[in-house]
Scaffold this motif. Sequence first.
Motif, PDB file in Angstrom:
ATOM      1  N   LYS A  90      12.648 -10.044   4.326  1.00 41.82           N
ATOM      2  CA  LYS A  90      13.638  -9.443   5.225  1.00 41.82           C
ATOM      3  C   LYS A  90      13.305  -7.982   5.470  1.00 41.82           C
ATOM      4  O   LYS A  90      12.804  -7.301   4.583  1.00 41.82           O
ATOM      5  CB  LYS A  90      15.041  -9.536   4.641  1.00 41.82           C
ATOM      6  N   LYS A  91      13.625  -7.506   6.670  1.00 43.50           N
ATOM      7  CA  LYS A  91      13.408  -6.107   7.010  1.00 43.50           C
ATOM      8  C   LYS A  91      14.312  -5.240   6.156  1.00 43.50           C
ATOM      9  O   LYS A  91      15.507  -5.538   5.983  1.00 43.50           O
ATOM     10  CB  LYS A  91      13.658  -5.862   8.484  1.00 43.50           C
ATOM     11  N   ILE A  92      13.763  -4.146   5.621  1.00 43.26           N
ATOM     12  CA  ILE A  92      14.539  -3.213   4.802  1.00 43.26           C
ATOM     13  C   ILE A  92      15.283  -2.276   5.732  1.00 43.26           C
ATOM     14  O   ILE A  92      14.686  -1.625   6.581  1.00 43.26           O
ATOM     15  CB  ILE A  92      13.627  -2.422   3.857  1.00 43.26           C
TER      16      ILE A  92
ATOM     17  N   TYR B 172      17.180  -4.887  -7.912  1.00 45.08           N
ATOM     18  CA  TYR B 172      16.862  -4.622  -9.313  1.00 45.08           C
ATOM     19  C   TYR B 172      15.739  -3.596  -9.428  1.00 45.08           C
ATOM     20  O   TYR B 172      15.825  -2.648 -10.202  1.00 45.08           O
ATOM     21  CB  TYR B 172      16.464  -5.921 -10.021  1.00 45.08           C
ATOM     22  N   HIS B 173      14.678  -3.770  -8.658  1.00 37.92           N
ATOM     23  CA  HIS B 173      13.523  -2.881  -8.743  1.00 37.92           C
ATOM     24  C   HIS B 173      13.825  -1.489  -8.177  1.00 37.92           C
ATOM     25  O   HIS B 173      13.280  -0.501  -8.650  1.00 37.92           O
ATOM     26  CB  HIS B 173      12.319  -3.505  -8.034  1.00 37.92           C
TER      27      HIS B 173
ATOM     28  N   ILE C 215       8.781  -0.288  -7.288  1.00 34.51           N
ATOM     29  CA  ILE C 215       9.238   0.045  -5.937  1.00 34.51           C
ATOM     30  C   ILE C 215       9.699   1.497  -5.896  1.00 34.51           C
ATOM     31  O   ILE C 215      10.490   1.937  -6.726  1.00 34.51           O
ATOM     32  CB  ILE C 215      10.384  -0.882  -5.487  1.00 34.51           C
ATOM     33  N   TYR C 216       9.197   2.233  -4.925  1.00 41.08           N
ATOM     34  CA  TYR C 216       9.557   3.635  -4.705  1.00 41.08           C
ATOM     35  C   TYR C 216      10.535   3.711  -3.543  1.00 41.08           C
ATOM     36  O   TYR C 216      10.410   2.966  -2.561  1.00 41.08           O
ATOM     37  CB  TYR C 216       8.301   4.439  -4.367  1.00 41.08           C
ATOM     38  N   SER C 217      11.507   4.590  -3.643  1.00 44.26           N
ATOM     39  CA  SER C 217      12.398   4.835  -2.513  1.00 44.26           C
ATOM     40  C   SER C 217      12.659   6.333  -2.400  1.00 44.26           C
ATOM     41  O   SER C 217      12.837   7.021  -3.402  1.00 44.26           O
ATOM     42  CB  SER C 217      13.722   4.087  -2.666  1.00 44.26           C
TER      43      SER C 217
ATOM     44  N   PRO D   8       9.127  -7.373  -0.289  1.00 50.24           N
ATOM     45  CA  PRO D   8       7.968  -8.157  -0.728  1.00 50.24           C
ATOM     46  C   PRO D   8       8.333  -9.533  -1.282  1.00 50.24           C
ATOM     47  O   PRO D   8       7.480 -10.389  -1.404  1.00 50.24           O
ATOM     48  CB  PRO D   8       7.326  -7.304  -1.820  1.00 50.24           C
ATOM     49  N   TRP D   9       9.592  -9.767  -1.616  1.00 52.36           N
ATOM     50  CA  TRP D   9      10.005 -11.040  -2.193  1.00 52.36           C
ATOM     51  C   TRP D   9      10.575 -11.998  -1.154  1.00 52.36           C
ATOM     52  O   TRP D   9      10.242 -13.169  -1.171  1.00 52.36           O
ATOM     53  CB  TRP D   9      11.023 -10.824  -3.316  1.00 52.36           C
TER      54      TRP D   9
END
Length: 62
Positions: free
Chosen positions: A54-56, A3-4, A23-25, A50-51
């Motif tokens: 899990k590794k991104i 969502y973010h 959140i920046y990507s 952050p929630w």
Amino acid sequence: MKYHLEFKCDIHKDDFDCPDKIIYSSKKNKEFGIIIHDGGTSFIKIKFCPWCGKKIKKKSKV
């Protein structure tokens, strides 16, 4: 997290100007971060959600 990452503000064109965008990507560098809303374009790089913790994955289609 999804969502973010996909959040688009109707008021602010720049993600760094919107207080609701957290959140920046970067598709180019495949990096993610938490935006620091201080009037600039700073962010803290993150490798884990952050929630949930899990590794991104860098292959994310975000």
